[in-house]
Design a protein around this motif. Structure first.
Motif, PDB file in Angstrom:
ATOM      1  N   THR A   1      -0.888   6.759  -3.202  1.00  0.00           N
ATOM      2  CA  THR A   1       0.325   6.602  -2.121  1.00  0.00           C
ATOM      3  C   THR A   1       1.104   7.344  -1.475  1.00  0.00           C
ATOM      4  O   THR A   1       1.098   7.794  -0.245  1.00  0.00           O
ATOM      5  N   ILE A   2       0.507   8.829  -1.971  1.00  0.00           N
ATOM      6  CA  ILE A   2       1.108   9.512  -1.395  1.00  0.00           C
ATOM      7  C   ILE A   2       0.117   9.955  -0.263  1.00  0.00           C
ATOM      8  O   ILE A   2       0.494  11.064   0.266  1.00  0.00           O
ATOM      9  N   GLY A   3      -1.575   9.950  -0.264  1.00  0.00           N
ATOM     10  CA  GLY A   3      -2.022   9.724   0.506  1.00  0.00           C
ATOM     11  C   GLY A   3      -1.762   8.901   1.664  1.00  0.00           C
ATOM     12  O   GLY A   3      -2.526   9.376   3.177  1.00  0.00           O
ATOM     13  N   SER A   4      -1.363   7.519   1.709  1.00  0.00           N
ATOM     14  CA  SER A   4      -0.257   6.772   2.655  1.00  0.00           C
ATOM     15  C   SER A   4       0.648   7.600   3.583  1.00  0.00           C
ATOM     16  O   SER A   4       0.643   8.034   5.068  1.00  0.00           O
ATOM     17  N   ALA A   5       1.303   8.400   2.724  1.00  0.00           N
ATOM     18  CA  ALA A   5       2.587   9.174   3.615  1.00  0.00           C
ATOM     19  C   ALA A   5       1.656  10.105   4.751  1.00  0.00           C
ATOM     20  O   ALA A   5       2.127  10.736   5.780  1.00  0.00           O
ATOM     21  N   VAL A   6       0.842  10.551   4.231  1.00  0.00           N
ATOM     22  CA  VAL A   6       0.005  11.846   4.852  1.00  0.00           C
ATOM     23  C   VAL A   6      -0.636  11.347   5.628  1.00  0.00           C
ATOM     24  O   VAL A   6      -0.823  11.470   7.239  1.00  0.00           O
ATOM     25  N   SER A   7      -1.183  10.326   5.569  1.00  0.00           N
ATOM     26  CA  SER A   7      -1.879  10.022   7.079  1.00  0.00           C
ATOM     27  C   SER A   7      -1.340   9.378   7.642  1.00  0.00           C
ATOM     28  O   SER A   7      -1.648   9.432   8.647  1.00  0.00           O
ATOM     29  N   VAL A   8      -0.344   8.536   7.442  1.00  0.00           N
ATOM     30  CA  VAL A   8       1.035   8.387   9.083  1.00  0.00           C
ATOM     31  C   VAL A   8       1.839   9.192   9.161  1.00  0.00           C
ATOM     32  O   VAL A   8       1.546   8.914  10.744  1.00  0.00           O
TER      33      VAL A   8
ATOM     34  N   GLY B   1      -2.012  -2.351   8.957  1.00  0.00           N
ATOM     35  CA  GLY B   1      -3.320  -1.067   9.004  1.00  0.00           C
ATOM     36  C   GLY B   1      -2.981   0.017   7.380  1.00  0.00           C
ATOM     37  O   GLY B   1      -4.046  -0.524   6.715  1.00  0.00           O
ATOM     38  N   HIS B   2      -2.010   0.430   7.734  1.00  0.00           N
ATOM     39  CA  HIS B   2      -2.014   1.450   6.108  1.00  0.00           C
ATOM     40  C   HIS B   2      -1.552   1.086   5.230  1.00  0.00           C
ATOM     41  O   HIS B   2      -1.984   1.350   4.136  1.00  0.00           O
ATOM     42  N   VAL B   3      -0.606  -0.231   5.296  1.00  0.00           N
ATOM     43  CA  VAL B   3       0.058  -0.611   3.898  1.00  0.00           C
ATOM     44  C   VAL B   3      -1.564  -1.440   3.224  1.00  0.00           C
ATOM     45  O   VAL B   3      -1.403  -1.383   2.537  1.00  0.00           O
ATOM     46  N   VAL B   4      -2.194  -2.082   4.117  1.00  0.00           N
ATOM     47  CA  VAL B   4      -2.816  -2.668   3.485  1.00  0.00           C
ATOM     48  C   VAL B   4      -4.549  -2.077   3.048  1.00  0.00           C
ATOM     49  O   VAL B   4      -4.716  -1.938   2.212  1.00  0.00           O
TER      50      VAL B   4
ATOM     51  N   ALA C   1       6.019   4.553   0.752  1.00  0.00           N
ATOM     52  CA  ALA C   1       5.561   6.187   1.208  1.00  0.00           C
ATOM     53  C   ALA C   1       4.525   6.002   3.426  1.00  0.00           C
ATOM     54  O   ALA C   1       5.117   7.411   3.741  1.00  0.00           O
ATOM     55  N   VAL C   2       5.004   4.762   3.191  1.00  0.00           N
ATOM     56  CA  VAL C   2       5.142   4.664   4.692  1.00  0.00           C
ATOM     57  C   VAL C   2       6.287   5.250   5.601  1.00  0.00           C
ATOM     58  O   VAL C   2       6.287   6.054   6.439  1.00  0.00           O
ATOM     59  N   GLY C   3       6.929   4.738   4.813  1.00  0.00           N
ATOM     60  CA  GLY C   3       8.731   5.387   5.839  1.00  0.00           C
ATOM     61  C   GLY C   3       8.859   6.459   5.429  1.00  0.00           C
ATOM     62  O   GLY C   3       9.209   7.459   6.280  1.00  0.00           O
ATOM     63  N   MET C   4       7.871   7.465   4.442  1.00  0.00           N
ATOM     64  CA  MET C   4       8.304   8.939   4.519  1.00  0.00           C
ATOM     65  C   MET C   4       7.763  10.105   5.126  1.00  0.00           C
ATOM     66  O   MET C   4       7.615  10.474   5.571  1.00  0.00           O
ATOM     67  N   GLY C   5       5.662   8.782   5.270  1.00  0.00           N
ATOM     68  CA  GLY C   5       5.455   9.825   6.289  1.00  0.00           C
ATOM     69  C   GLY C   5       6.438   9.629   7.557  1.00  0.00           C
ATOM     70  O   GLY C   5       5.881  10.247   8.284  1.00  0.00           O
ATOM     71  N   LEU C   6       6.466   8.277   8.120  1.00  0.00           N
ATOM     72  CA  LEU C   6       6.996   8.168   9.146  1.00  0.00           C
ATOM     73  C   LEU C   6       8.395   9.389   9.683  1.00  0.00           C
ATOM     74  O   LEU C   6       8.680   9.743  10.484  1.00  0.00           O
ATOM     75  N   SER C   7       9.329   9.837   8.216  1.00  0.00           N
ATOM     76  CA  SER C   7      10.501  10.464   8.199  1.00  0.00           C
ATOM     77  C   SER C   7      10.004  11.494   8.504  1.00  0.00           C
ATOM     78  O   SER C   7      10.832  12.618   8.360  1.00  0.00           O
ATOM     79  N   SER C   8       9.019  12.425   8.524  1.00  0.00           N
ATOM     80  CA  SER C   8       8.569  13.863   7.416  1.00  0.00           C
ATOM     81  C   SER C   8       8.084  14.806   9.217  1.00  0.00           C
ATOM     82  O   SER C   8       7.134  13.723  10.736  1.00  0.00           O
TER      83      SER C   8
ATOM     84  N   LEU D   1      12.042  -2.490  -4.064  1.00  0.00           N
ATOM     85  CA  LEU D   1      11.504  -1.989  -2.800  1.00  0.00           C
ATOM     86  C   LEU D   1      10.084  -1.801  -1.778  1.00  0.00           C
ATOM     87  O   LEU D   1      10.969  -0.920  -0.727  1.00  0.00           O
ATOM     88  N   ALA D   2       9.817  -2.924  -1.775  1.00  0.00           N
ATOM     89  CA  ALA D   2       8.950  -3.222  -1.296  1.00  0.00           C
ATOM     90  C   ALA D   2       9.898  -4.177   0.277  1.00  0.00           C
ATOM     91  O   ALA D   2       9.106  -3.161   1.000  1.00  0.00           O
ATOM     92  N   VAL D   3      10.853  -4.342   0.109  1.00  0.00           N
ATOM     93  CA  VAL D   3      11.660  -4.849   1.279  1.00  0.00           C
ATOM     94  C   VAL D   3      12.409  -3.659   1.810  1.00  0.00           C
ATOM     95  O   VAL D   3      12.527  -3.397   2.782  1.00  0.00           O
ATOM     96  N   LEU D   4      12.595  -2.516   0.768  1.00  0.00           N
ATOM     97  CA  LEU D   4      13.687  -1.789   1.438  1.00  0.00           C
ATOM     98  C   LEU D   4      12.200  -0.356   2.332  1.00  0.00           C
ATOM     99  O   LEU D   4      13.121  -0.166   3.269  1.00  0.00           O
ATOM    100  N   GLY D   5      11.688  -0.461   2.307  1.00  0.00           N
ATOM    101  CA  GLY D   5      10.211   0.694   2.363  1.00  0.00           C
ATOM    102  C   GLY D   5      10.479  -0.320   3.971  1.00  0.00           C
ATOM    103  O   GLY D   5       9.878   1.047   4.997  1.00  0.00           O
ATOM    104  N   TYR D   6       9.962  -1.709   3.868  1.00  0.00           N
ATOM    105  CA  TYR D   6       9.547  -2.080   5.357  1.00  0.00           C
ATOM    106  C   TYR D   6      10.442  -2.095   6.163  1.00  0.00           C
ATOM    107  O   TYR D   6      10.156  -1.770   7.230  1.00  0.00           O
ATOM    108  N   ALA D   7      12.092  -2.042   5.521  1.00  0.00           N
ATOM    109  CA  ALA D   7      12.962  -2.426   6.559  1.00  0.00           C
ATOM    110  C   ALA D   7      13.145  -0.751   7.075  1.00  0.00           C
ATOM    111  O   ALA D   7      13.069  -0.872   8.436  1.00  0.00           O
TER     112      ALA D   7
END
Length: 270
Positions: free
Chosen positions: A89-96, A121-124, A174-181, A253-259
């Motif tokens: 999932t670290i790769g997802s953060a980097v990709s986002v 698309g990123h999550v799936v 991880a997506v949230g981390m990528g968006l905030s970086s 965590l899924a709900v928190l990450g999505y929000a």
């Protein structure tokens, strides 16, 4: 008598599915063209698996009630699977983060596509990569002697479902981390806890064998109940309260990450 709202709603859903499928295909093609990131993240859990089994296996097995290397391999394997998911999932953060900083997201915002399809698309895509990584690490474990003779087909199915649920929860974080970086390097650093936390859980040694001051850290975190549940499913051990704790952690965590991700993504670009 049907109202015009029903066809309109069906049309929106079909467009969302279509656009999300397109974004999923884009991310999978990107991962196929640049496999080095996934391979680098996958190498760490494989090396840890081999290191702890072949170098520390005999010694570590004594600390979990005796046995040999295969005993410790059976104990270690569930934790390595969760470590694999965290690393992938670290790769997802980097990709986002790369999408956000390279301007492709700004371009997507100008197109007539479903707004959430980019994140979906990123999550799936990440969940699929996580499950593939789990399968590869599992193949390595089987090759060096792991066997799960006591698990039934239903328990294997439950284990697979738990791994998918953990992948989904960690991917949204991880997506949230990528968006905030601000850039890809920062995203990689920010997402490192997803690999560090499994190291501080019951993945390698039982919580009871840890120093007293450290036991609460290992016990009251999301990875330990997930690992203990997976260990119980694959080895035929008692799961106890760990099963519902793991599900609650994952859903939370899924709900928190999505929000969090939705809030960051819906912000107007600067």
């Amino acid at each position: 008598m049907s109202t015009p709202l029903a066809p309109a709603r069906a049309t929106r859903i079909s467009l969302a599915v279509r656009d999300s499928s397109t974004m999923l295909r884009r991310n999978l093609l990107h991962a196929r063209r640049y496999p080095s990131l996934t391979l680098n993240l996958l190498l760490s859990p494989v090396m840890l698996l081999l290191l702890f089994v072949y170098i520390f296996g005999d010694t570590m097995s004594a600390g979990i009630g005796g046995g040999d290397r295969s005993t410790y391999l059976a104990y270690l394997f569930p934790g390595i699977l969760l470590l694999t998911i965290g690393g992938t999932t670290i790769g997802s953060a980097v990709s986002v983060a790369m999408d956000m900083t390279e301007g492709i997201i700004a371009r997507f915002r100008t197109l007539a596509i479903h707004r959430g399809s980019v994140l979906i698309g990123h999550v799936v895509g990440s969940v699929l990569q996580c499950m593939l990584s789990v399968a590869l690490v599992g193949a390595v474990a089987v090759a060096i002697g792991f066997r799960s003779t006591d698990a039934t087909a239903l328990e294997w199915l439950a284990a697979f479902g738990l791994l998918a649920l953990v992948s989904l929860a960690l991917t949204w974080i991880a997506v949230g981390m990528g968006l905030s970086s601000p850039n890809a390097e920062a995203a990689s650093n920010n997402a490192m806890p997803l690999m560090v936390l499994p190291l501080l859980s019951s993945a390698f040694v039982p919580v009871d064998a840890m120093p007293g001051w450290f036991q609460p850290v290992a016990e009251y975190q999301p990875f330990t109940p997930a690992i203990e549940t997976l260990r119980g499913l694959l080895l035929g051990n008692e799961i106890g309260h760990n099963g519902w704790l793991a599900v609650v952690w994952c859903v939370g965590l899924a709900v928190l990450g999505y929000a969090w991700s939705k809030s960051l993504f819906d912000r107007d670009p600067k």
